[in-house]
Design a protein around this motif. Structure first.
Motif, short mmCIF file in Angstrom:
data_model
loop_
_atom_site.label_atom_id
_atom_site.label_comp_id
_atom_site.label_asym_id
_atom_site.label_seq_id
_atom_site.Cartn_x
_atom_site.Cartn_y
_atom_site.Cartn_z
N ASP A 27 0.81 -1.22 0.00
CA ASP A 27 0.00 0.00 0.00
C ASP A 27 0.84 1.26 0.00
O ASP A 27 0.62 2.18 -0.80
CB ASP A 27 -0.93 -0.01 1.21
CG ASP A 27 -1.79 1.24 1.28
OD1 ASP A 27 -2.62 1.43 0.38
OD2 ASP A 27 -1.62 2.02 2.24
N ILE A 28 1.84 1.34 0.89
CA ILE A 28 2.61 2.56 1.03
C ILE A 28 3.43 2.83 -0.23
O ILE A 28 3.64 3.99 -0.61
CB ILE A 28 3.53 2.50 2.27
CG1 ILE A 28 4.08 3.90 2.59
CG2 ILE A 28 4.65 1.51 2.08
CD1 ILE A 28 3.05 4.89 3.01
N ILE A 29 3.89 1.78 -0.92
CA ILE A 29 4.66 1.95 -2.16
C ILE A 29 3.72 2.33 -3.30
O ILE A 29 4.01 3.24 -4.08
CB ILE A 29 5.44 0.67 -2.49
CG1 ILE A 29 6.54 0.46 -1.43
CG2 ILE A 29 6.05 0.74 -3.89
CD1 ILE A 29 7.32 -0.84 -1.59
N ARG A 30 2.59 1.66 -3.39
CA ARG A 30 1.64 1.94 -4.46
C ARG A 30 1.16 3.39 -4.42
O ARG A 30 0.98 4.03 -5.45
CB ARG A 30 0.45 0.98 -4.33
CG ARG A 30 -0.54 1.04 -5.50
CD ARG A 30 -1.59 -0.05 -5.42
NE ARG A 30 -2.41 0.08 -4.23
CZ ARG A 30 -2.39 -0.76 -3.20
NH1 ARG A 30 -1.56 -1.80 -3.22
NH2 ARG A 30 -3.17 -0.58 -2.16
N ARG A 31 0.99 3.93 -3.21
CA ARG A 31 0.52 5.30 -3.06
C ARG A 31 1.57 6.33 -3.47
O ARG A 31 1.23 7.49 -3.70
CB ARG A 31 0.10 5.54 -1.60
CG ARG A 31 -1.17 4.78 -1.22
CD ARG A 31 -1.31 4.63 0.27
NE ARG A 31 -1.46 5.90 0.95
CZ ARG A 31 -1.50 6.03 2.28
NH1 ARG A 31 -1.39 4.95 3.04
NH2 ARG A 31 -1.63 7.21 2.84
N ARG A 32 2.82 5.89 -3.56
CA ARG A 32 3.88 6.83 -3.92
C ARG A 32 4.31 6.74 -5.38
O ARG A 32 5.15 7.53 -5.83
CB ARG A 32 5.11 6.57 -3.03
CG ARG A 32 4.98 7.07 -1.60
CD ARG A 32 5.15 8.58 -1.51
NE ARG A 32 6.41 8.98 -2.08
CZ ARG A 32 7.58 8.89 -1.43
NH1 ARG A 32 7.61 8.43 -0.19
NH2 ARG A 32 8.68 9.27 -2.02
N LEU A 33 3.75 5.82 -6.13
CA LEU A 33 4.22 5.59 -7.50
C LEU A 33 3.98 6.80 -8.41
O LEU A 33 4.84 7.14 -9.23
CB LEU A 33 3.55 4.35 -8.10
CG LEU A 33 3.98 3.01 -7.48
CD1 LEU A 33 3.24 1.86 -8.14
CD2 LEU A 33 5.49 2.82 -7.60
N ASP A 34 2.87 7.47 -8.25
CA ASP A 34 2.58 8.61 -9.11
C ASP A 34 3.51 9.79 -8.82
O ASP A 34 4.00 10.45 -9.75
CB ASP A 34 1.12 9.06 -8.94
CG ASP A 34 0.14 8.08 -9.56
OD1 ASP A 34 0.57 7.29 -10.42
OD2 ASP A 34 -1.03 8.08 -9.14
N SER A 35 3.77 10.05 -7.55
CA SER A 35 4.63 11.18 -7.19
C SER A 35 6.11 10.82 -7.27
O SER A 35 6.97 11.70 -7.35
CB SER A 35 4.30 11.68 -5.78
OG SER A 35 4.49 10.65 -4.83
N GLY A 36 6.40 9.52 -7.23
CA GLY A 36 7.79 9.07 -7.31
C GLY A 36 8.31 8.55 -5.99
O GLY A 36 8.02 9.09 -4.93
#
Length: 410
Positions: free
Chosen positions: A145-154
């Motif tokens: 979850d925490i990685i997936r939420r950061r994929l768009d912003s990098g």
């Protein structure tokens, strides 16, 4: 009430790994661990809920190991919105010593404190990728979850790899210390399950875990320094009086939950306090119990009694009952103004910014609105001397009911 049932009643279980975890918690003695990174020189109230849970498990016969992440602290776990600020190795080392001593003091007993840098420093980068990295699929990590939420912003590779390092911590402790259970905040679930998968793939054995819901304030914010509302466990950073003021004023809707999470009061005691909170909310018995239990556990009974005395003295206006130490704690963060020897009170009120003019100062004195160390002053010719100061040092001026100013003799 058995341990697992009590943990659920207290609201301390959110996620579970291991179908027979309940049986093991209730009927066996398990070595478990909880970890934190040394990103500051003190833990805060959000961490305290986990430490209290560790004490509960220890009291029930389970063996605690507390991990302070000297290695993971150099990287920082991914935040939901942005990368954490990297701190220096020197700061990590300094913080690590402070936190290690702090968790030992809070949990007590035979708690063992370990540092994951002790085993991570033995790895070369290529060895870690070969010996550990090959067991975890990238798609599996991307689904966290925490990685997936950061994929768009990098997200940086360092943050991306954090879950693998923390997962290896569990594997290492499983092998070397016999750890079979990890307990942590719910925001660590992705890292925890990585560790469980590594153990299963590399040893063929079952490991266990449960997470606790994050403790939130009445606005839904975490108790954390990154949230700007940290209540530190170190008394030199957040005094017992400051902690008392926060706890005695927590929202009525939150206080019973906090009693369940943070204290060792029994179910019957908490339910009685809940009844009092509903029927006689003005007595604030639940709030007082919460403050007493937490402050006494963290700082001791004397510190709690000091906090109560300061609070009661400020409320009643009996400032002269306080010691110099208590005055300094009560007015921590307020820069005192300097007092010259034998200063006319009217002049002092203006010089200190209590009043805007001598005329206003005289009006306040005539209207019985000025107190010095709890004593009403009505004499326009009153001279402030060291003899009227607390321990010949401090003068506390109260204007009206709530406006305090503190002065110190040179």
């Amino acid at each position: 009430m058995k341990l697992f049932e009590e943990l659920k009643w207290r609201g301390l279980i959110k996620d579970i790994a291991g179908e027979d975890l309940e049986d093991k918690l209730n009927n066996e003695s398990i070595t478990f661990y909880w970890g934190t990174d040394p990103t500051a020189d003190s833990l805060h109230l959000g961490h305290y809920s986990s430490l209290v849970t560790a004490k509960r498990l220890a009291k029930a016969g389970h063996k605690p190991i507390l991990l302070v992440g000297g290695a993971t602290g150099l990287i920082g776990d991914p935040r939901p919105t942005a990368e954490r600020e990297i701190i220096s190795k020197e700061a990590v080392e300094k913080n690590l010593i402070g936190l290690s001593n702090q968790v030992r003091n809070i949990v007590g007993g035979d708690v063992e404190v370990v540092n994951n840098n002790d085993w991570m420093k033995e790895f070369s980068f290529t060895d870690f990728l070969r010996d550990v990295g090959k067991y975890i699929n990238v798609n599996y990590m991307l689904d966290k979850d925490i990685i997936r939420r950061r994929l768009d912003s990098g997200i940086t590779f360092a943050e991306f790899a954090y879950t693998l390092i923390q997962g290896y911590d569990y594997l290492h402790l499983f092998r070397e210390k016999g750890v079979r259970l990890q307990a942590a905040g719910s925001d660590q679930w992705g890292n925890i399950t990585t560790g469980i998968d590594l153990i299963r793939k590399m040893t063929g054995e079952q490991a266990y875990a449960f997470t606790m819901p994050l403790v939130l304030d009445k606005y839904g914010n975490k108790f954390g320094k990154s949230e700007g509302n940290a209540l530190w466990l170190d008394e030199s950073k957040t005094s017992s009086y400051e902690l008392y003021q926060y706890l005695i004023n927590v929202d009525d809707e939150m206080v019973i939950n906090y009693l369940k999470i943070f204290t060792f009061l029994s179910r019957e005691e908490i339910e009685n306090l809940e009844k009092s909170n509903i029927e006689n909310p003005h007595l604030r018995e639940a709030h007082k119990a919460l403050a007493r239990e937490i402050i006494t556990d963290l700082h001791g009974e004397e510190a709690y009694n000091d906090a109560v005395k300061i609070s009661e003295s400020l409320f009643s206006g009996n400032i002269k009952e306080l010691s110099v130490k208590q005055v300094e704690e009560a007015f921590k963060g307020i820069e005192p103004f300097e007092i010259n020897e034998d200063t006319l009170l009217v002049d002092l009120l203006v010089n200190a910014g209590v009043c805007s003019s001598k005329r206003e100062a005289r009006e306040f004195i005539n209207n019985n609105s000025i107190s010095l160390n709890g004593d009403k002053i009505t004499d326009l010719e009153f001279v402030v001397t060291r003899e009227v100061a607390i321990d010949n040092k401090y003068i506390v001026i109260r204007r009206g009911k709530k406006k305090y100013h503190i002065g110190v003799f040179k």
